[in-house]
Scaffold this motif. Structure first.
Motif, PDB file in Angstrom:
ATOM      1  N   LYS A  63       0.113   9.335  -8.431  1.00  0.00           N
ATOM      2  CA  LYS A  63       1.397   9.491  -7.747  1.00  0.00           C
ATOM      3  C   LYS A  63       1.219   9.318  -6.242  1.00  0.00           C
ATOM      4  O   LYS A  63       2.041   8.668  -5.579  1.00  0.00           O
ATOM      5  CB  LYS A  63       1.990  10.876  -8.042  1.00  0.00           C
ATOM      6  CG  LYS A  63       2.475  11.057  -9.476  1.00  0.00           C
ATOM      7  CD  LYS A  63       3.097  12.430  -9.682  1.00  0.00           C
ATOM      8  CE  LYS A  63       4.357  12.599  -8.858  1.00  0.00           C
ATOM      9  NZ  LYS A  63       5.016  13.907  -9.118  1.00  0.00           N
ATOM     10  N   MET A  64       0.142   9.877  -5.705  1.00  0.00           N
ATOM     11  CA  MET A  64      -0.106   9.762  -4.273  1.00  0.00           C
ATOM     12  C   MET A  64      -0.375   8.314  -3.882  1.00  0.00           C
ATOM     13  O   MET A  64       0.117   7.819  -2.858  1.00  0.00           O
ATOM     14  CB  MET A  64      -1.287  10.653  -3.871  1.00  0.00           C
ATOM     15  CG  MET A  64      -1.455  10.823  -2.360  1.00  0.00           C
ATOM     16  SD  MET A  64      -2.882  11.863  -1.929  1.00  0.00           S
ATOM     17  CE  MET A  64      -2.497  13.362  -2.842  1.00  0.00           C
ATOM     18  N   THR A  65      -1.143   7.613  -4.729  1.00  0.00           N
ATOM     19  CA  THR A  65      -1.448   6.202  -4.463  1.00  0.00           C
ATOM     20  C   THR A  65      -0.187   5.355  -4.513  1.00  0.00           C
ATOM     21  O   THR A  65       0.047   4.498  -3.649  1.00  0.00           O
ATOM     22  CB  THR A  65      -2.466   5.679  -5.489  1.00  0.00           C
ATOM     23  OG1 THR A  65      -3.678   6.434  -5.378  1.00  0.00           O
ATOM     24  CG2 THR A  65      -2.774   4.206  -5.250  1.00  0.00           C
ATOM     25  N   ASN A  66       0.650   5.582  -5.538  1.00  0.00           N
ATOM     26  CA  ASN A  66       1.897   4.833  -5.658  1.00  0.00           C
ATOM     27  C   ASN A  66       2.816   5.108  -4.470  1.00  0.00           C
ATOM     28  O   ASN A  66       3.403   4.192  -3.891  1.00  0.00           O
ATOM     29  CB  ASN A  66       2.617   5.198  -6.954  1.00  0.00           C
ATOM     30  CG  ASN A  66       1.927   4.657  -8.187  1.00  0.00           C
ATOM     31  OD1 ASN A  66       1.188   3.683  -8.115  1.00  0.00           O
ATOM     32  ND2 ASN A  66       2.154   5.293  -9.321  1.00  0.00           N
ATOM     33  N   PHE A  67       2.933   6.393  -4.105  1.00  0.00           N
ATOM     34  CA  PHE A  67       3.804   6.761  -2.994  1.00  0.00           C
ATOM     35  C   PHE A  67       3.350   6.078  -1.706  1.00  0.00           C
ATOM     36  O   PHE A  67       4.178   5.518  -0.963  1.00  0.00           O
ATOM     37  CB  PHE A  67       3.814   8.276  -2.818  1.00  0.00           C
ATOM     38  CG  PHE A  67       4.693   8.743  -1.687  1.00  0.00           C
ATOM     39  CD1 PHE A  67       6.042   8.998  -1.903  1.00  0.00           C
ATOM     40  CD2 PHE A  67       4.179   8.933  -0.411  1.00  0.00           C
ATOM     41  CE1 PHE A  67       6.864   9.425  -0.868  1.00  0.00           C
ATOM     42  CE2 PHE A  67       4.989   9.358   0.630  1.00  0.00           C
ATOM     43  CZ  PHE A  67       6.334   9.608   0.398  1.00  0.00           C
ATOM     44  N   ALA A  68       2.043   6.105  -1.437  1.00  0.00           N
ATOM     45  CA  ALA A  68       1.519   5.510  -0.206  1.00  0.00           C
ATOM     46  C   ALA A  68       1.792   4.004  -0.166  1.00  0.00           C
ATOM     47  O   ALA A  68       2.236   3.462   0.857  1.00  0.00           O
ATOM     48  CB  ALA A  68       0.020   5.787  -0.084  1.00  0.00           C
ATOM     49  N   ALA A  69       1.524   3.310  -1.276  1.00  0.00           N
ATOM     50  CA  ALA A  69       1.740   1.860  -1.318  1.00  0.00           C
ATOM     51  C   ALA A  69       3.211   1.522  -1.165  1.00  0.00           C
ATOM     52  O   ALA A  69       3.581   0.573  -0.450  1.00  0.00           O
ATOM     53  CB  ALA A  69       1.192   1.289  -2.628  1.00  0.00           C
ATOM     54  N   ASN A  70       4.076   2.298  -1.823  1.00  0.00           N
ATOM     55  CA  ASN A  70       5.515   2.028  -1.745  1.00  0.00           C
ATOM     56  C   ASN A  70       6.059   2.327  -0.348  1.00  0.00           C
ATOM     57  O   ASN A  70       6.906   1.602   0.164  1.00  0.00           O
ATOM     58  CB  ASN A  70       6.257   2.864  -2.791  1.00  0.00           C
ATOM     59  CG  ASN A  70       5.875   2.490  -4.204  1.00  0.00           C
ATOM     60  OD1 ASN A  70       5.377   1.397  -4.445  1.00  0.00           O
ATOM     61  ND2 ASN A  70       6.103   3.392  -5.150  1.00  0.00           N
ATOM     62  N   LEU A  71       5.543   3.396   0.272  1.00  0.00           N
ATOM     63  CA  LEU A  71       5.978   3.746   1.626  1.00  0.00           C
ATOM     64  C   LEU A  71       5.554   2.668   2.618  1.00  0.00           C
ATOM     65  O   LEU A  71       6.317   2.299   3.519  1.00  0.00           O
ATOM     66  CB  LEU A  71       5.408   5.110   2.022  1.00  0.00           C
ATOM     67  CG  LEU A  71       5.852   5.669   3.381  1.00  0.00           C
ATOM     68  CD1 LEU A  71       7.371   5.830   3.427  1.00  0.00           C
ATOM     69  CD2 LEU A  71       5.167   7.005   3.646  1.00  0.00           C
ATOM     70  N   ARG A  72       4.344   2.133   2.466  1.00  0.00           N
ATOM     71  CA  ARG A  72       3.884   1.061   3.352  1.00  0.00           C
ATOM     72  C   ARG A  72       4.778  -0.167   3.222  1.00  0.00           C
ATOM     73  O   ARG A  72       5.107  -0.826   4.225  1.00  0.00           O
ATOM     74  CB  ARG A  72       2.432   0.694   3.046  1.00  0.00           C
ATOM     75  CG  ARG A  72       1.418   1.764   3.471  1.00  0.00           C
ATOM     76  CD  ARG A  72      -0.002   1.207   3.489  1.00  0.00           C
ATOM     77  NE  ARG A  72      -0.429   0.732   2.173  1.00  0.00           N
ATOM     78  CZ  ARG A  72      -1.041   1.492   1.265  1.00  0.00           C
ATOM     79  NH1 ARG A  72      -1.293   2.778   1.542  1.00  0.00           N
ATOM     80  NH2 ARG A  72      -1.423   0.995   0.103  1.00  0.00           N
ATOM     81  N   LEU A  73       5.170  -0.480   1.986  1.00  0.00           N
ATOM     82  CA  LEU A  73       6.046  -1.628   1.763  1.00  0.00           C
ATOM     83  C   LEU A  73       7.386  -1.434   2.468  1.00  0.00           C
ATOM     84  O   LEU A  73       7.899  -2.356   3.121  1.00  0.00           O
ATOM     85  CB  LEU A  73       6.260  -1.838   0.262  1.00  0.00           C
ATOM     86  CG  LEU A  73       7.192  -2.988  -0.131  1.00  0.00           C
ATOM     87  CD1 LEU A  73       6.600  -4.325   0.284  1.00  0.00           C
ATOM     88  CD2 LEU A  73       7.451  -2.968  -1.637  1.00  0.00           C
TER      89      LEU A  73
END
Length: 277
Positions: free
Chosen positions: A10-20
């Motif tokens: 979840k943390m990895t997905n959140f970080a990648a989506n936030l960067r996008l």
């Protein structure tokens, strides 16, 4: 079977989506100021080193006009939603057992000219959220194998700052032309809590193509009450939605001159929204 995502996923997905999302907004410092979140703390979110509190998750979600749960979606799925590449989303829907059973039930064997319906439309209806406003959304019908699919985008400006978008809703679904009528069913994929249904009649007037109909929406929660109202599809061009169509999505005053006369006449002079008492 795919497992339930753990905290690390979840943390990895959140970080990648936030960067996008931030890549599309420009200055990180400006985003932090608008969010009221410390830049050093925000960098930890971007790097995947720290999970935001539930309060900060809501702040970030509201700023970008998304549901909090969407921020934790698998990154490729999230990118498909943000970029407007909805084919991946629809493929997931079509593989769902419930959708397969539905398609087997309603699909008709009569051959139709699908090219008569495909293309981009402006969609007009009275808003169920903003009183006495007409909502103009971007609507697209396209062929996907033996079926017609569609997707459309709604954007609602902020009351306090009309230049800023307050809400974004994205719908994906199926289109069924039957005996000179067009039936639609779709699913809202940002908040993930609403189904809408429509029936339209295809009409031709003064070299412009319109479809007039009735749409109903039913949400999973009463935050958005069930509604039923008139709707108009006004053909715009062939192909898929482009940036120009997406930028034109907004709410309009009832007598806005950009609304086609035929659409205003069909929608009527006063909202006829049907809601529960």
């Amino acid at each position: 079977m795919t497992g339930i995502p753990g905290t690390d996923d979840k943390m990895t997905n959140f970080a990648a989506n936030l960067r996008l999302l931030c890549d599309r907004q420009g200055s990180i410092s400006l985003i932090c100021r608008k969010l009221g979140i410390n830049r050093q703390q925000f960098n930890k979110y971007l790097s995947g080193r720290h999970m935001p509190s539930s309060g900060n998750i809501r702040i970030v979600a509201n700023y970008f006009g998304l549901g909090p749960e969407v921020l934790f979606a698998e990154h490729e799925h999230f990118r498909a939603l943000v970029d407007g590449n909805f084919f991946d989303v629809l493929d997931h829907l079509r593989r769902a057992p419930q959708v397969v059973r539905f398609l087997d039930t309603v699909a008709v064997s009569t051959k139709i000219d699908m090219g008569e319906y495909v293309g981009c439309y402006d969609r007009y209806q009275y808003s169920s959220i903003y009183s006495r406003k007409i909502l103009r959304s971007a609507f697209c019908i396209f062929q996907n194998g033996d079926f017609l699919n569609h997707y459309y985008i709604e954007r609602f400006p902020s009351y306090d700052n009309p230049a800023r978008t307050e809400y974004i809703f994205k719908y994906h679904g199926f289109t069924f032309p039957v005996e000179d009528r067009v039936f639609t069913i779709d699913f809202e994929t940002v908040q993930r809590n609403e189904f809408t249904f429509g029936i339209f009649s295809n009409v031709q007037r003064s070299s412009k193509r319109f479809m007039f109909g009735i749409v109903s929406g039913v949400a999973a929660t009463m935050f958005r009450q069930p509604f039923s109202t008139r709707a108009v599809l006004h053909y715009r061009k062939a192909g898929l939605l482009s940036r120009a169509e997406l930028q034109s999505t907004t709410t309009l005053d009832m007598n806005d001159p950009s609304i086609p006369r035929e659409a205003r006449e069909y929608l009527g002079e006063s909202p006829d929204m049907i809601k529960p008492a």
